[in-house]
Every structure is written in C-alpha cells, then in structure tokens.
Design a protein around this motif. Sequence first.
Motif, mmCIF file in Angstrom:
data_model
loop_
_atom_site.group_PDB
_atom_site.id
_atom_site.type_symbol
_atom_site.label_atom_id
_atom_site.label_comp_id
_atom_site.label_asym_id
_atom_site.label_seq_id
_atom_site.Cartn_x
_atom_site.Cartn_y
_atom_site.Cartn_z
ATOM 1 N N LEU A 76 0.807 -1.221 0.000
ATOM 2 C CA LEU A 76 0.000 0.000 0.000
ATOM 3 C C LEU A 76 0.845 1.279 0.000
ATOM 4 O O LEU A 76 0.343 2.363 -0.318
ATOM 5 N N ARG A 77 2.124 1.156 0.330
ATOM 6 C CA ARG A 77 2.953 2.364 0.442
ATOM 7 C C ARG A 77 3.001 3.192 -0.851
ATOM 8 O O ARG A 77 2.794 4.415 -0.809
ATOM 9 N N PRO A 78 3.227 2.584 -2.029
ATOM 10 C CA PRO A 78 3.229 3.409 -3.244
ATOM 11 C C PRO A 78 1.889 4.090 -3.504
ATOM 12 O O PRO A 78 1.848 5.225 -4.001
ATOM 13 N N THR A 79 0.799 3.397 -3.143
ATOM 14 C CA THR A 79 -0.529 3.991 -3.327
ATOM 15 C C THR A 79 -0.669 5.231 -2.465
ATOM 16 O O THR A 79 -1.186 6.268 -2.904
ATOM 17 N N LYS A 80 -0.172 5.143 -1.229
ATOM 18 C CA LYS A 80 -0.267 6.293 -0.333
ATOM 19 C C LYS A 80 0.538 7.480 -0.867
ATOM 20 O O LYS A 80 0.082 8.625 -0.807
ATOM 21 N N LEU A 81 1.715 7.213 -1.389
ATOM 22 C CA LEU A 81 2.549 8.294 -1.909
ATOM 23 C C LEU A 81 1.897 8.998 -3.101
ATOM 24 O O LEU A 81 2.147 10.189 -3.344
ATOM 25 N N LYS A 82 1.055 8.274 -3.833
ATOM 26 C CA LYS A 82 0.383 8.849 -4.999
ATOM 27 C C LYS A 82 -0.914 9.576 -4.639
ATOM 28 O O LYS A 82 -1.485 10.266 -5.478
ATOM 29 N N HIS A 83 -1.415 9.358 -3.397
ATOM 30 C CA HIS A 83 -2.706 9.935 -3.005
ATOM 31 C C HIS A 83 -2.519 10.902 -1.838
ATOM 32 O O HIS A 83 -2.371 10.461 -0.690
ATOM 33 N N PRO A 84 -2.501 12.196 -2.087
ATOM 34 C CA PRO A 84 -2.323 13.192 -1.027
ATOM 35 C C PRO A 84 -3.373 13.034 0.081
ATOM 36 O O PRO A 84 -4.563 12.895 -0.199
ATOM 37 N N GLY A 85 -2.938 13.036 1.304
ATOM 38 C CA GLY A 85 -3.852 12.971 2.440
ATOM 39 C C GLY A 85 -4.278 11.588 2.843
ATOM 40 O O GLY A 85 -4.982 11.423 3.843
ATOM 41 N N MET A 86 -3.878 10.567 2.112
ATOM 42 C CA MET A 86 -4.266 9.207 2.484
ATOM 43 C C MET A 86 -3.655 8.836 3.833
ATOM 44 O O MET A 86 -2.525 9.203 4.143
ATOM 45 N N GLN A 87 -4.442 8.098 4.647
ATOM 46 C CA GLN A 87 -3.955 7.642 5.943
ATOM 47 C C GLN A 87 -4.118 6.134 6.064
ATOM 48 O O GLN A 87 -5.045 5.543 5.491
ATOM 49 N N ILE A 88 -3.240 5.521 6.844
ATOM 50 C CA ILE A 88 -3.297 4.084 7.108
ATOM 51 C C ILE A 88 -3.342 3.891 8.623
ATOM 52 O O ILE A 88 -2.526 4.460 9.355
ATOM 53 N N ALA A 89 -4.296 3.097 9.085
ATOM 54 C CA ALA A 89 -4.422 2.783 10.510
ATOM 55 C C ALA A 89 -4.342 1.274 10.703
ATOM 56 O O ALA A 89 -4.848 0.507 9.885
#
Length: 500
Positions: A76-89
Amino acid sequence: MTETLPEALPSAARTYDVRTYGCQMNVHDSERISGLMEDAGYVRATEADAADVVVFNTCAVRENADNRLYGNLGHLRPTKLKHPGMQIAVGGCLAQKDRGDIVKRAPWVDVVFGTHNIGSLPTLLERARHNQEAEVEILESLEVFPSTLPTKRESTYAGWVSISVGCNNTCTFCIVPSLRGKEKDRRPGEILAEVQALAAEGVLEVTLLGQNVNSYGVEFGDRLAFGKLLRACGEIDGLERVRFTSPHPKDFTDDVIAAMAETPNVCHSLHMPLQSGSDRVLKAMRRSYRSEKYLGIIDKVRAAMPDAAITTDIIVGFPGETEEDFVQTLDVVRQARFSSAFTFQYSKRPGTPAATMDEQLPKQVVQERYERLIATLEEISWAENKRLVGERVEVLVAVGEGRKDERTGRLSGRARDGRLVHFATGGLTPRPGDVVETVITYAAPHHLNADGDPLSHRRTRAGDAYEAGRTPRLPGVSLGLPSVGVPPPLPASTAGGCSL
C-alpha cells in the motif's frame, strides 16, 4: 514519524475501507469501526485502493500474521505516496501486541490502536493529520464496551452480537487473553436489547459471540446465565435463528443443551473446540477437560438433538505430541463424527508458554500428520453429509457463499444446522435474506447440492432490505457491564416466540 504528505482532502470528501483478518470477533469489531467512521463523517470507498483511510483490523493468532500485515502495508505504500492525504491505521490483536514497533517497521502508518480503544480511532486519525506524525495509542484495559459504539452492519439478514469480551483461560498455545484481556460480560438486558433491535430491522439470524460464551455470567455470579440467555432469545419476535460461538468444554453445562433443544429458534449446530484428542497433550495445552468429558458432551447433545451438526477446532503438532497422541486425536475424531473442522498446524506465538516448550516438532512431521487428519475428517464429513441426501432443508439465502454460483446458475445459503447448501432456483428469484425450502440431491465433504426445484420460497424483510441496499445501522447500546447490587429485571418477554 510519517512521511511528509501534501495537504489532505476536505473532510466531507474523505472515504474509508476496513480490511479484516482473523476471527468472528474481529469481523464484529470491524462493523464497529465502520460505524465509528461513518458517524465521524466518512463514507465507504467504492474502490478500496482509492480510499482516503485504510484500516487494517489484524489478527495475531497465526504465525504468518505479521508477514501478512507488513506485506500488505508494503504493497500500500506506493498507493499512499500517490494519493495526497491518504492515511493508514492498524488495529486489532497484532497492533495490541506489536504497538510502536509497527511504525518503526512501516513508518508510513499514521495510526496504531489496540483492542481496548477502538472508539478512539476517528480522534487519532484527526490528530495524526493535524500533527503530521504517527499516533500510537494502546490501552491495557477496556476503555468502553464495544457495544456502546455505533455499528455499520455488513448483512441485512445475519448479525453478530457480542455477549462478552476477553478470556479467563490460560491455554499455553493462545495469545488472545494477553491481547483481549480478562473476560468482561454484558448484562443480559443489554444483549437482548441489541438482539431485539436487530430483529426489528428485519435480521433473521443472530450469532452470540464471545471468546468463551458458556462461561458467560462469571462477572455477575450466575453459572446458568448462558442457557437463560438462549431461552430469552427464543422469545424475541421475528428472530428465526440463534447461533453461538465458541463454547469451551470445561464450562459446558446440561442446561445449555436443554436450552438448545427446547428453544425453537436456537439452531441445532454446535462449534466446540477439541484441539487434541490426547489427554496428555490437553494437559500440556492447559485445556481443563479430557477426551472422555468432551465425547460425553457430544453424546448428550446428540441424545437431545439427533440432527445436531457438530464442528470443532484441532491443532496438529503441539510441542511434544507423539505419534500415539496423534492417533488418539484421530480416534476422538472418528467417535465424534464432526460435520466439519477448522484445522491448524501448530505455530509458535511469541509470548505464549508453548513457544518456549521443548520438543518442538519438525515441519515435515507436522505436515504429514496434518494431511492424515484432513483425510480422516473429509471421509467422515462426506459420510455425514450423504445421510442428508433426500432430506428437506430450510436455507437462508446468503451473499458470496458459492464461488461457482454464477457459472452453475445456483444460489447458496446455510441450512439451519450450519451446512452450506448450493441450490437451484427453479425459475424463482430468491434474494439474500429470503428463506427457501428444498431437497438435498448430492453431498460433498464440504457442501450439499439441491438441484431440484425449490419446494417453497418465503420473501422476508431482510430480503427487502437487501434489495433496497439497506443494512441495519444501530447506535451504540448502553454499557453492558455489571453494576453493584441487585441486577435489574430482564425486559418483558414477547409471548409465544417464533415457531419454525
């Protein structure tokens, strides 16, 4: 600290996705997490990978749980870098166990929360967004009983209802008590209020849920509380099926068997973990019953309910297990005649006594025994299922039970005894939540087929809700912990109850 990200999207636009691993307790907790998120203004993402918040509700029971989590986080890390404001809990049992180590290994995680503070998640997410750093909050005891939290149910026709959390047992292979804490029981009136609310929404089937359901009542001193609870569920108007999981053989009492047999809407299905058929291994596991007592319970259940389907859990390869011990497990399996079983190869869990025991078995020995166990179980379950060919069964139509349904033109659901049934529709259009009566024409080890035309099709309010895209969404039920003094009386029963 999390990686620096661009400014987040407006809160009104934020979406969420909950990814669940592990047991039924986690499934139930995820419904609470979804309810919390929607109460906080989030909406469920239509595309999981595009969600603004991804929540992992983790399990710590299996050896590969850690690898699975960190593998998914890495994906999921690359997806987060491509999506501003995304959070993972990350929450659940693995979060309770690993705590701050999670953000050390995966610094792109924004929030870590434990099994005792699910209700803190929206606040922790907002704090992490504001501070631009990870928030880790793990409590050592229950903050609020989970049933005080709002719930986003996943099904229109079936619901989990927690009667207790935590466990007072000390099984040497199990890490759950250290992660879920000591048993906490809800008051009967609180449980019945939630069941009644679900039934009022059209839910037909409820599963009472706890780490050890038949020790229910330990906190308020009533050893017979669980049997009374089953009988009280029988008085709830509109509730057609009651199940429960999982009981512990050491606490199983005759009044529970009587309640199952005498309450029309309590299903004649029982999931009772065996773990091993060897008394020597059971002692090493700290399972405070022996094979004779276990089989005695099954004999009593079948005497009261000859049609009962009994399922179980079995661990193969516990430290020190000999060939003789394993053969004793096979002997108990043959006597018990299980309709199905969840089988596990023993794996070390750090923090459990069994992890440091001598005589850890080689993988090839465990694998060979495991394959023999599976072969024996399948032979028995197939023979038991064949006995039902030609029998009429009532099927509650379900979602996603049959992987081949679209290709075969069948639908699927569960019989009252819990068996999976794939059935032909005969030109009818049953919806998930509807009830169909049909005749079994073929049996396999893990399912039944009914290829003739259904005998009947009953449309239900649960089916109406599914067709309308509406699932029950309940506010939290008030805190169900015991109070000091004389307990309040149960709610007045509805006369008559359901007769099926």
